[in-house]
Write an enzyme that holds these catalytic residues in place. Structure first.
Site, short mmCIF file in Angstrom:
data_model
loop_
_atom_site.label_atom_id
_atom_site.label_comp_id
_atom_site.label_asym_id
_atom_site.label_seq_id
_atom_site.Cartn_x
_atom_site.Cartn_y
_atom_site.Cartn_z
N SER A 1 6.71 50.32 29.01
CA SER A 1 6.50 48.89 29.18
C SER A 1 6.25 48.21 27.84
CB SER A 1 5.35 48.69 30.18
OG SER A 1 5.30 47.37 30.64
N ASP B 1 13.24 47.54 38.86
CA ASP B 1 12.07 47.15 38.05
C ASP B 1 11.98 45.63 37.98
OD1 ASP B 1 10.15 46.69 36.09
OD2 ASP B 1 10.89 48.27 34.76
N HIS C 1 8.67 50.07 38.22
CA HIS C 1 8.35 49.93 36.80
C HIS C 1 7.71 51.19 36.18
CE1 HIS C 1 7.46 48.05 33.05
NE2 HIS C 1 6.15 48.09 33.23
#
Length: 306
Positions: free
Chosen positions: A123, A240, A270
């Site tokens: 991320s 995602d 995610h």
């Protein structure tokens, strides 16, 4: 050194840093660290960069798997995250995350000068990893990116919203926008519940000023990608909703690296390393296989024989 008689520096949770593994960054802030050291001689160093609002604790399973393969794994909670000092999930310049990562990597390299170094980033930690490797392109044996932030989601980056964000950042930078919706992290309800229950995670809203720093990082990555030559592995779920998969595709397509791979998980959310058990297992297998295949064959033997 603290002044004689000064109260010891404590983590946001009230634990004295003298009782916690930590480094002190260039701004004098204490960053909580974790280390997973193999029993024998390590074959490589692996730095893990966690994502926005979380901390490095949930990477324990991943780190243990790497440790079993004789890799020395290390991580810290970024400034303003977890058990580290700093304004919660707010940063005056995204570069601080990169600077702190390089400081920690350099410290570990000084202790193990002959070992190759890898970075794993998820991320926002993916953005940190990309920009860290771009600063020292010759220093890293490879970078693994799990659902990295490479582009802003189109819904959050329309010209009007960007204009409004810039305007608000100028007027009220502390204004908060939406928080991270935990239901989009994983299809495994137990993982979502664990995230929600973890008091070291930040559960508040994202400040406009923080959003601006993420935008600045994205703009910088777009400039850097056409010159990325280091090896990388991209893992991304096509469902995602937090970090746009188009960013990963764009990085894979536009980077001139001759050693790059992308694996897309159909229906994946995610936090792929915490998604459905079979996905999480596959992610760990991809990551460990890719890293071990990228360890130069001679490093540890040469280091021991010299």
């Amino acid at each position: 050194m603290p002044e004689p008689g000064a109260a010891p520096r404590r983590s946001p949770q009230g634990v004295p840093y003298s009782d916690l593994p930590h480094i002190v960054n260039a701004d004098g802030l204490h960053l909580f660290c974790r280390y997973w050291e193999p029993a024998g001689q390590p074959r490589a160093l692996v730095f893990i960069a966690h994502g926005a609002g979380e901390h490095c604790g949930p990477y324990d399973e991943m780190a243990q798997k790497l440790k079993e393969l004789s890799l020395l794994v290390f991580a810290h909670d970024h400034v303003g995250h977890g058990q580290s000092e700093g304004d919660r999930m707010n940063i005056k310049d995204f570069q601080i995350y990169i600077r702190d990562s390089l400081q920690h990597i350099d410290l570990m390299k000084s202790r193990h000068p002959d070992l190759p170094v890898f970075i794993v980033g998820h991320s926002m930690g993916g953005a940190i990893s990309i920009l860290t490797a771009c600063e020292r392109p010759g220093d890293f044996a490879g970078v693994v990116l799990i659902a990295p932030l490479v582009q802003m989601n189109p819904e959050s980056a329309t010209p009007f919203k960007v204009f409004m964000a810039k305007l608000l950042n100028h007027m009220v930078p502390s204004l908060t926008m939406g928080s991270i919706e935990s239901k989009w992290l994983s299809r495994d309800k137990r993982q979502v519940e664990a995230y929600d229950a973890d008091e070291l995670n930040y559960h508040g809203g994202m400040r406009v000023s923080f959003g601006m720093q993420l935008m600045a990082a994205v703009e910088r990555m777009e400039r850097e990608i056409p010159s990325i030559s280091w090896p990388f592995l991209l893992l991304h779920g096509d469902a995602d909703k937090l970090c746009d998969i188009r960013g990963s595709r764009m990085m894979h397509d536009n980077s001139p690296s001759t050693d790059k791979k992308i694996k897309i998980y159909e229906g994946g959310y995610h936090a792929l390393h915490h998604d459905l058990p079979e996905v999480a297992e596959s992610v760990l297998k991809e990551l460990t296989t890719w890293i071990t295949e990228h360890i130069p064959a001679t490093t540890s033997q040469e280091a021991q024989g010299s």
